[in-house]
Design a protein around this motif. Structure first.
Motif, PDB file in Angstrom:
ATOM      1  N   ARG A 102     -63.753 -77.852   8.229  1.00 53.85           N
ATOM      2  CA  ARG A 102     -65.142 -77.430   8.407  1.00 53.85           C
ATOM      3  C   ARG A 102     -65.412 -76.122   7.684  1.00 53.85           C
ATOM      4  NH1 ARG A 102     -64.470 -79.569  13.709  1.00 53.85           N
ATOM      5  NH2 ARG A 102     -63.837 -77.521  14.485  1.00 53.85           N
ATOM      6  N   VAL A 103     -64.472 -75.178   7.777  1.00 52.11           N
ATOM      7  CA  VAL A 103     -64.661 -73.889   7.100  1.00 52.11           C
ATOM      8  C   VAL A 103     -64.678 -74.083   5.595  1.00 52.11           C
ATOM      9  CG1 VAL A 103     -63.626 -71.632   6.690  1.00 52.11           C
ATOM     10  CG2 VAL A 103     -63.671 -72.585   9.005  1.00 52.11           C
ATOM     11  N   ASN A 104     -63.706 -74.871   5.078  1.00 54.62           N
ATOM     12  CA  ASN A 104     -63.663 -75.104   3.642  1.00 54.62           C
ATOM     13  C   ASN A 104     -64.897 -75.851   3.168  1.00 54.62           C
ATOM     14  OD1 ASN A 104     -61.194 -73.869   3.593  1.00 54.62           O
ATOM     15  ND2 ASN A 104     -60.008 -75.759   3.626  1.00 54.62           N
ATOM     16  N   GLY A 105     -65.374 -76.809   3.968  1.00 54.55           N
ATOM     17  CA  GLY A 105     -66.565 -77.564   3.588  1.00 54.55           C
ATOM     18  C   GLY A 105     -67.795 -76.683   3.526  1.00 54.55           C
ATOM     19  N   ARG A 106     -67.960 -75.807   4.519  1.00 54.53           N
ATOM     20  CA  ARG A 106     -69.103 -74.895   4.507  1.00 54.53           C
ATOM     21  C   ARG A 106     -69.025 -73.934   3.323  1.00 54.53           C
ATOM     22  NH1 ARG A 106     -68.315 -74.884  10.246  1.00 54.53           N
ATOM     23  NH2 ARG A 106     -67.084 -72.966  10.067  1.00 54.53           N
ATOM     24  N   SER A 107     -67.831 -73.425   3.033  1.00 54.40           N
ATOM     25  CA  SER A 107     -67.665 -72.506   1.923  1.00 54.40           C
ATOM     26  C   SER A 107     -67.972 -73.196   0.598  1.00 54.40           C
ATOM     27  CB  SER A 107     -66.239 -71.951   1.910  1.00 54.40           C
ATOM     28  OG  SER A 107     -66.005 -71.157   0.778  1.00 54.40           O
ATOM     29  N   PHE A 108     -67.482 -74.436   0.460  1.00 57.38           N
ATOM     30  CA  PHE A 108     -67.745 -75.167  -0.785  1.00 57.38           C
ATOM     31  C   PHE A 108     -69.228 -75.440  -0.963  1.00 57.38           C
ATOM     32  CE2 PHE A 108     -68.406 -79.294  -2.855  1.00 57.38           C
ATOM     33  CZ  PHE A 108     -67.853 -79.022  -4.108  1.00 57.38           C
ATOM     34  N   ARG A 109     -69.913 -75.843   0.108  1.00 60.82           N
ATOM     35  CA  ARG A 109     -71.345 -76.125  -0.002  1.00 60.82           C
ATOM     36  C   ARG A 109     -72.136 -74.859  -0.331  1.00 60.82           C
ATOM     37  NH1 ARG A 109     -70.216 -79.600   4.358  1.00 60.82           N
ATOM     38  NH2 ARG A 109     -70.822 -77.978   5.849  1.00 60.82           N
ATOM     39  N   ALA A 110     -71.733 -73.735   0.266  1.00 60.51           N
ATOM     40  CA  ALA A 110     -72.432 -72.484  -0.017  1.00 60.51           C
ATOM     41  C   ALA A 110     -72.258 -72.078  -1.482  1.00 60.51           C
ATOM     42  CB  ALA A 110     -71.917 -71.380   0.905  1.00 60.51           C
ATOM     43  N   GLN A 111     -71.035 -72.217  -2.008  1.00 60.00           N
ATOM     44  CA  GLN A 111     -70.803 -71.881  -3.409  1.00 60.00           C
ATOM     45  C   GLN A 111     -71.565 -72.819  -4.337  1.00 60.00           C
ATOM     46  OE1 GLN A 111     -66.587 -71.936  -4.008  1.00 60.00           O
ATOM     47  NE2 GLN A 111     -66.204 -70.134  -2.723  1.00 60.00           N
ATOM     48  N   ARG A 112     -71.613 -74.091  -3.967  1.00 56.79           N
ATOM     49  CA  ARG A 112     -72.313 -75.063  -4.819  1.00 56.79           C
ATOM     50  C   ARG A 112     -73.816 -74.789  -4.821  1.00 56.79           C
ATOM     51  NH1 ARG A 112     -74.612 -80.148  -4.274  1.00 56.79           N
ATOM     52  NH2 ARG A 112     -74.319 -81.534  -6.073  1.00 56.79           N
ATOM     53  N   GLU A 113     -74.400 -74.495  -3.661  1.00 58.01           N
ATOM     54  CA  GLU A 113     -75.824 -74.203  -3.596  1.00 58.01           C
ATOM     55  C   GLU A 113     -76.166 -72.933  -4.377  1.00 58.01           C
ATOM     56  OE1 GLU A 113     -76.659 -73.999   0.518  1.00 58.01           O
ATOM     57  OE2 GLU A 113     -76.504 -76.182   0.844  1.00 58.01           O
ATOM     58  N   ASP A 114     -75.284 -71.930  -4.323  1.00 55.16           N
ATOM     59  CA  ASP A 114     -75.516 -70.708  -5.091  1.00 55.16           C
ATOM     60  C   ASP A 114     -75.460 -71.000  -6.590  1.00 55.16           C
ATOM     61  OD1 ASP A 114     -75.618 -67.690  -5.394  1.00 55.16           O
ATOM     62  OD2 ASP A 114     -73.693 -68.123  -6.357  1.00 55.16           O
ATOM     63  N   SER A 115     -74.520 -71.862  -6.995  1.00 56.73           N
ATOM     64  CA  SER A 115     -74.414 -72.218  -8.412  1.00 56.73           C
ATOM     65  C   SER A 115     -75.640 -72.994  -8.878  1.00 56.73           C
ATOM     66  CB  SER A 115     -73.140 -73.035  -8.652  1.00 56.73           C
ATOM     67  OG  SER A 115     -73.041 -73.428 -10.004  1.00 56.73           O
ATOM     68  N   ILE A 116     -76.174 -73.862  -8.021  1.00 55.21           N
ATOM     69  CA  ILE A 116     -77.373 -74.628  -8.392  1.00 55.21           C
ATOM     70  C   ILE A 116     -78.568 -73.698  -8.590  1.00 55.21           C
ATOM     71  CG2 ILE A 116     -79.036 -76.332  -7.544  1.00 55.21           C
ATOM     72  CD1 ILE A 116     -76.712 -77.778  -6.214  1.00 55.21           C
ATOM     73  N   ARG A 117     -78.724 -72.693  -7.738  1.00 60.42           N
ATOM     74  CA  ARG A 117     -79.853 -71.754  -7.868  1.00 60.42           C
ATOM     75  C   ARG A 117     -79.762 -70.932  -9.145  1.00 60.42           C
ATOM     76  NH1 ARG A 117     -78.947 -71.180  -2.194  1.00 60.42           N
ATOM     77  NH2 ARG A 117     -77.613 -69.361  -2.597  1.00 60.42           N
ATOM     78  N   ARG A 118     -78.555 -70.794  -9.690  1.00 53.63           N
ATOM     79  CA  ARG A 118     -78.367 -70.016 -10.916  1.00 53.63           C
ATOM     80  C   ARG A 118     -78.348 -70.884 -12.173  1.00 53.63           C
ATOM     81  NH1 ARG A 118     -73.689 -68.468 -11.265  1.00 53.63           N
ATOM     82  NH2 ARG A 118     -72.628 -69.168  -9.384  1.00 53.63           N
ATOM     83  N   THR A 119     -78.686 -72.176 -12.058  1.00 56.18           N
ATOM     84  CA  THR A 119     -78.593 -73.111 -13.175  1.00 56.18           C
ATOM     85  C   THR A 119     -79.957 -73.715 -13.481  1.00 56.18           C
ATOM     86  OG1 THR A 119     -76.340 -73.660 -12.474  1.00 56.18           O
ATOM     87  CG2 THR A 119     -77.382 -75.169 -14.025  1.00 56.18           C
TER      88      THR A 119
END
Length: 312
Positions: free
Chosen positions: A111-128
């Motif tokens: 759960r922790v890794n999944g939340r961290s991965f989703r947060a990083q992915r959403e941040d990357s999408i906002r910067r693309t």
């Protein structure tokens, strides 16, 4: 009257004795014989015999010596069955508890890794940003140069069918401000067509980290290397090397790759000079064999192949 009573009582006793003698004289039935035989067999069994103990009971004797009650070197059958059942239940309980603890730990970590991965992915999408209607002759370096005025470009990836006239790309910035500023460049002429710039709905798939430069020497190798795609399958490695050397300069290493699935091949071309790699970018769109090749800066160095020593 007393005499008559005595006679009748004696007669009753005599009749009873005669009936007992008659019943004793009758032969026993077969079922009674079998039951008696089973009783004799069970009475001879020893409940403390080794054959009645499970294989894990020996370990229990060493681990729980105070729980065993011995009398005349024989265990009580009732105590024996009780401790065997208790030992078996405790083993099952320990296994179940350990598995529950392990599963809870793994689920929490996932759960922790999944939340961290989703947060990083959403941040990357906002910067693309998503860029479409790109001329097929536009390289990744030229496209990144267009958006460099909006902010620091972290990655630029041109995609699409190499045979198509127009392609699309994803450009990732270091922060969201650069991505928002890039939206204003929609309609800018790049090559022969005006590009469209929209917020991206997906992130750029990262390059396999094992292929990225590991040292300063490999980073310097990347500056001298280009990535070439859409190479005709009939073109040999010698022909690819001659193509780039005749137009750009000396080629020190070349890796031509392909498979049976794709209709074209790719190549990594390393030059002796970084200036030659810059000149090679202008070869994008030139025909090699029967296909126009596409050339872009390489993100990975061409590492020498490791030769395995043959055992004598």
């Amino acid at each position: 009257m007393a005499a008559v009573a005595d006679i009748s009582s004696e007669a009753a006793v005599a009749i009873t004795n005669n009936s007992n003698r008659i019943s004793d004289s009758k032969p026993k039935s077969e079922s009674e014989f079998n039951v008696q035989k089973l009783v004799d067999m069970f009475t001879k069994l020893n409940p403390s015999a080794k054959e009645f103990f499970p294989s894990n009971y020996i370990n229990y004797q060493h681990d729980h010596p105070l729980h065993l009650h011995k009398s005349n070197n024989q265990l009580s059958a009732a105590a024996e069955s009780f401790f065997i059942a208790a030992d078996k239940n405790s083993c099952y309980d320990d296994f179940a508890n350990n598995r529950r603890r392990r599963n809870n730990f793994n689920q929490g970590r996932r759960r922790v890794n999944g939340r961290s991965f989703r947060a990083q992915r959403e941040d990357s999408i906002r910067r693309t940003v998503y860029v479409s209607d790109i001329d097929q002759n536009i390289t990744e370096e030229r496209l990144a140069g267009l958006f460099s005025g909006c902010g620091q470009v972290v990655d630029c990836r041109v995609c699409g069918d190499p045979h198509s006239v127009l392609r699309f790309a994803f450009v990732e910035f270091a922060d969201e401000h650069g991505a928002r500023a890039a939206l204003s460049l929609g309609g800018t002429m790049l090559g022969y067509y005006p590009v469209r710039v929209l917020p991206s709905k997906t992130a750029i798939l990262p390059v396999n980290p094992t292929f990225l430069p590991r040292s300063e020497d490999e980073r310097e190798m990347c500056s001298r290397t280009v990535y070439c795609t859409n190479i005709d399958k009939k073109v040999t490695q010698a022909a690819v090397k001659h193509f780039f050397e005749s137009a750009c300069g000396e080629v020190t290493r070349l890796r031509l790759l392909g498979d049976h699935v794709h209709s074209t091949r790719i190549a990594f071309v390393e030059f002796a000079m970084a200036e030659s790699a810059i000149i090679a970018l202008n070869c994008s769109g030139m025909v090699l064999g029967t296909q126009p090749v596409r050339v872009s800066p390489s993100k990975t160095p061409v590492r020498p192949r490791v030769t395995r020593a043959t055992s004598l």
